[in-house]
Design an enzyme around this catalytic site. Sequence first.
Site, PDB file in Angstrom:
ATOM      1  N   GLU A 208      -6.610  -3.607   5.493  1.00 24.70           N
ATOM      2  CA  GLU A 208      -5.645  -2.664   6.093  1.00 24.70           C
ATOM      3  C   GLU A 208      -6.368  -1.370   6.470  1.00 24.70           C
ATOM      4  O   GLU A 208      -6.979  -0.707   5.624  1.00 24.70           O
ATOM      5  CB  GLU A 208      -4.503  -2.389   5.112  1.00 24.70           C
TER       6      GLU A 208
ATOM      7  N   LYS B  45       4.053  -1.158  -3.313  1.00 20.72           N
ATOM      8  CA  LYS B  45       3.102  -1.853  -2.414  1.00 20.72           C
ATOM      9  C   LYS B  45       1.967  -0.897  -2.052  1.00 20.72           C
ATOM     10  O   LYS B  45       0.794  -1.283  -2.007  1.00 20.72           O
ATOM     11  CB  LYS B  45       3.842  -2.341  -1.165  1.00 20.72           C
TER      12      LYS B  45
ATOM     13  N   ASP C 239      -8.972 -11.048 -10.614  1.00 21.70           N
ATOM     14  CA  ASP C 239      -7.933 -11.913 -10.057  1.00 21.70           C
ATOM     15  C   ASP C 239      -6.733 -11.061  -9.622  1.00 21.70           C
ATOM     16  O   ASP C 239      -5.911 -10.675 -10.439  1.00 21.70           O
ATOM     17  CB  ASP C 239      -7.541 -12.919 -11.155  1.00 21.70           C
TER      18      ASP C 239
ATOM     19  N   HIS D  53      -1.865   6.124  10.772  1.00 19.51           N
ATOM     20  CA  HIS D  53      -1.985   4.687  11.055  1.00 19.51           C
ATOM     21  C   HIS D  53      -2.387   4.450  12.501  1.00 19.51           C
ATOM     22  O   HIS D  53      -3.228   3.612  12.804  1.00 19.51           O
ATOM     23  CB  HIS D  53      -0.656   3.984  10.791  1.00 19.51           C
TER      24      HIS D  53
HETATM   25  C1  MEV Z   1       1.566   0.760   3.721  1.00 22.97           C
HETATM   26  O1  MEV Z   1       0.601  -0.229   3.499  1.00 22.97           O
HETATM   27  C2  MEV Z   1       1.977   1.400   2.428  1.00 22.97           C
HETATM   28  C3  MEV Z   1       3.115   2.425   2.540  1.00 22.97           C
HETATM   29  O2  MEV Z   1       4.244   1.837   3.159  1.00 22.97           O
HETATM   30  C4  MEV Z   1       3.439   2.834   1.115  1.00 22.97           C
HETATM   31  C5  MEV Z   1       4.677   3.708   0.990  1.00 22.97           C
HETATM   32  O3  MEV Z   1       5.590   3.600   1.828  1.00 22.97           O
HETATM   33  O4  MEV Z   1       4.723   4.451   0.001  1.00 22.97           O
HETATM   34  C6  MEV Z   1       2.709   3.606   3.354  1.00 22.97           C
END
Ligand code: MEV
Length: 432
Positions: A85, A274, A290, A387
Amino acid sequence: MNNAVAGFSKLSKKEKINWIANEYFSTPDEALNIIRNYWNSDEKLQQLHDEFIENTITNLYIPLGVAPNFLINGNYKTIPMAIEESSVVAAASKSAKYWATRGGFKATVIDTEKIGQVHFTFNGDAQKLKEFFTEIKSKFFLDTQSITKNMQQRGGGILDIHLKDKRDLLDNYFQLHATFETKDSMGANFINSCLEQFATTLKEEAQNADLELQVIMSILSNYVPNCIVRAEVSCPVEDLTEKHIPNPQDFAQRFVQAVQIAEVEPFRAVTHNKGIMNGVDAVVLATGNDFRAIEAGVHAYASRNGQYSSLSHAKIENGIFTFWLEIPLALGTVGGLTSLHPLVKLCLEILQKPSAKELMEIVAVAGLAQNFAALRSLTTTGIQEGHMKMHLNNIINQFEANEEERHLIKVHFKKTAVSHSAVVEFIENLRK
Ligand code: MEV
């Protein structure tokens, strides 16, 4: 329709890739070229990778980057991260730099207990089973001595074994619930070997005692709520400067609110976590651990109170902003891929050969840093700005732009919003 294939695993690598190319591609030669292009020219190295799994046809590259300037418990670390990413390493580096001038990260391992279970059924007298277990408990330790000897020398071993009555969940269901200390190894093989020996001992002793029980399975648990590390940053609120929000108090408050939303709202919590796992997984993968086990355990921990919730927390108290997370991480720095994969070894050397505990601290810090970067963007500019900058690079590469084109594109999109179609249009115009 494609055909099934018999005895695929016994084919040579050449036969395997020929079968794949002919079966699934209208231009098999092109497919073969791609597959071969990713082979390592060092045949021994390629063979090493081939043998990690079955039916290897080639290698899938994932970039390995580094995020420098992480001040953790007073020492600077450069953290290796394997991730596809685009914005993750940049975000980690940015957070590292931000906190290096505000006291750095503090990390502490709270506990390192691992868990394994022997699941079995028994439909006799539960009291008798309890007495039987107490009588034979020492036998479990005795019968596993050859397995535990080395681990004990390193200060680890079996911590305890409990009999658990689970009949409220499932008819006749009991388990041996065992806890382990595995020091610098993740310990999967050690734990599973111990558990399988427990199962054998249990069956033999039950037979001798005329108790009828049936062992269903023996396996470690990837849920390790007592193998926990805490990572934290804190500073006076007035030091929390952020160019997009002039008043640090406003930024701190908005940040804390963003965390609170993730604490109470599962849809947000999943995305929030995430983002933490962006940092965690990247280091876990780079250090040969792992990541599926870590993911499963971390998300179970995030739901331990009955509702999926944020792994991180934030508060403002007496003018001090504190942001922290606690996560379960069963990691190893010896054994497994850590001694087999040359790049994993290299990454561990970049980290100055950490103990498993030190690696837990580093990984937790990477998660917290990533979470900080995400929330900082989300509560100020939004994440798309960063991004899209990275996305712009990917589009430029996709169009194989030359140096001059690259320069013109970057200058133009400094002032203009990046979107895939806008960049494509700009490149097409340039090339007219
Ligand atoms: C993107 O990989 C992760 C985010 O969505 C985490 C978040 O929203 O806190 C930017």
